[in-house]
Motif scaffolding. Sequence first.
Motif, short mmCIF file in Angstrom:
data_model
loop_
_atom_site.label_atom_id
_atom_site.label_comp_id
_atom_site.label_asym_id
_atom_site.label_seq_id
_atom_site.Cartn_x
_atom_site.Cartn_y
_atom_site.Cartn_z
N THR A 90 5.34 -5.10 -11.61
CA THR A 90 5.35 -3.62 -10.91
C THR A 90 4.34 -3.74 -9.54
O THR A 90 4.43 -2.52 -9.20
N ALA A 91 3.95 -4.71 -9.27
CA ALA A 91 2.87 -4.78 -8.15
C ALA A 91 3.61 -4.19 -6.54
O ALA A 91 2.81 -4.02 -5.78
N ARG A 92 4.96 -4.52 -6.80
CA ARG A 92 5.71 -4.36 -5.50
C ARG A 92 6.35 -2.70 -5.45
O ARG A 92 7.00 -2.61 -4.58
N ARG A 93 5.81 -1.94 -6.33
CA ARG A 93 6.21 -0.70 -6.45
C ARG A 93 5.50 0.19 -5.22
O ARG A 93 4.59 -0.33 -4.77
N PRO A 94 6.17 1.08 -4.84
CA PRO A 94 5.78 1.87 -3.46
C PRO A 94 4.31 2.18 -3.42
O PRO A 94 3.77 2.29 -2.41
N ILE A 95 3.56 2.80 -4.32
CA ILE A 95 2.30 3.31 -4.57
C ILE A 95 1.35 1.98 -4.54
O ILE A 95 0.52 1.88 -3.41
N PRO A 96 1.57 1.02 -5.44
CA PRO A 96 0.54 -0.33 -4.99
C PRO A 96 0.82 -0.99 -3.59
O PRO A 96 -0.06 -1.24 -3.21
N ARG A 97 2.03 -0.96 -3.19
CA ARG A 97 2.36 -1.55 -1.83
C ARG A 97 1.73 -0.84 -0.79
O ARG A 97 1.78 -1.22 0.19
N GLY A 98 1.30 0.58 -1.00
CA GLY A 98 0.68 1.18 -0.03
C GLY A 98 1.86 2.23 0.95
O GLY A 98 1.36 2.82 2.07
N THR A 99 3.03 2.08 0.51
CA THR A 99 3.98 2.83 1.57
C THR A 99 3.95 4.20 1.07
O THR A 99 4.70 5.06 1.76
#
Length: 347
Positions: A90-99
């Motif tokens: 799940t690390a590439r989801r929008p919130i962890p990614r900062g987008t």
Amino acid sequence: MKITAIPLSRPQLHSRSGLTTRLPDFVELTKPRVMLLAVFTALVGLMIAPVHLDPLVASIAILSIAAGAGAAGVLNMWYDANIDAVMTRTARRPIPRGTVSRGEALVFGSVLACGAVTVLGLVVNVTAAALLAFTIFVYVVVYTVWLKRHTPQNIVIGGAAGALPPVIGWAAATGDIGLEPLILFLIIFLWTPPHFWALSLNRAEEYGRAGVPMLPVVVGRAATTRQILVYSVLLVPISLLPWALGFAGMIYGTAALVCGAIFIVLALRLRRSRETDRRVAYRLFGFSIFYLFVLFAALLINSGGDRWSPMRSVPGVPTAAGPVGAEVVPHPARTARISNSISADEA
């Protein structure tokens, strides 16, 4: 005369461009694949109902259910952002990614949820809207906020949210809740633990690192595979109830029996597999998705295509008693069967 050039407002243009660029991120927040499964089961619930529903009203109902399912996904990602950041899956989801920021996700999810429930209540009926609101509440508050971080039974209890879409679809068509959608609810409810535990078996280290007490983290692989087998065995006879009670035909009965047998065989193989063999768990997880799709597709085929044929709509006002544009199709055998079954349940 002196002419002064007035520059365009770059920040405004940049903001619009940024919003367009981030649109896929907001769509990703809604968990489109999970939403698709929820919408499909809701559509089946709507189409097997013993009524003819105006196509426009039916389309609004399905879109509202899709928006509600998406809102639940957004609010889940908003609350779980810290967990998502430490898990590989799940690390590439929008919130962890900062987008997308957590604040933006909260506003987006809240507006989407309120809009979906409101539209469903105003255009279709209050019963379906109340069920949709309850589903979002169970998934976000009961499962995400409360159960997920505190008990290994989080998936079992929280699975009620994922099992409610066919009940919402039925309620959107009829304005009430019948025996048929409750059986569909039970099928998805029993299907959810083996489906999700098969996935979490290979992610136990990640869940442990994130502090999430999924069953494999708390009780280990052996106990988890035993529970998967138990739920798989319980699922098969329940999945045959639509055929046994007469609201699904032989196509559905055959599909449920064959796919159920394969499900149990895969669960047995997982139970007997070595801990280092991750492929068996992935096979069961992948087949579980196929299993649910086949069951509901077969139910849709057996439900009788004449129910969706265009008919004159009965004008009405959306109330809890029934939807707009729905015409009930009399079916004495069905009515008697449901009445007897409900009476037996109450006794």
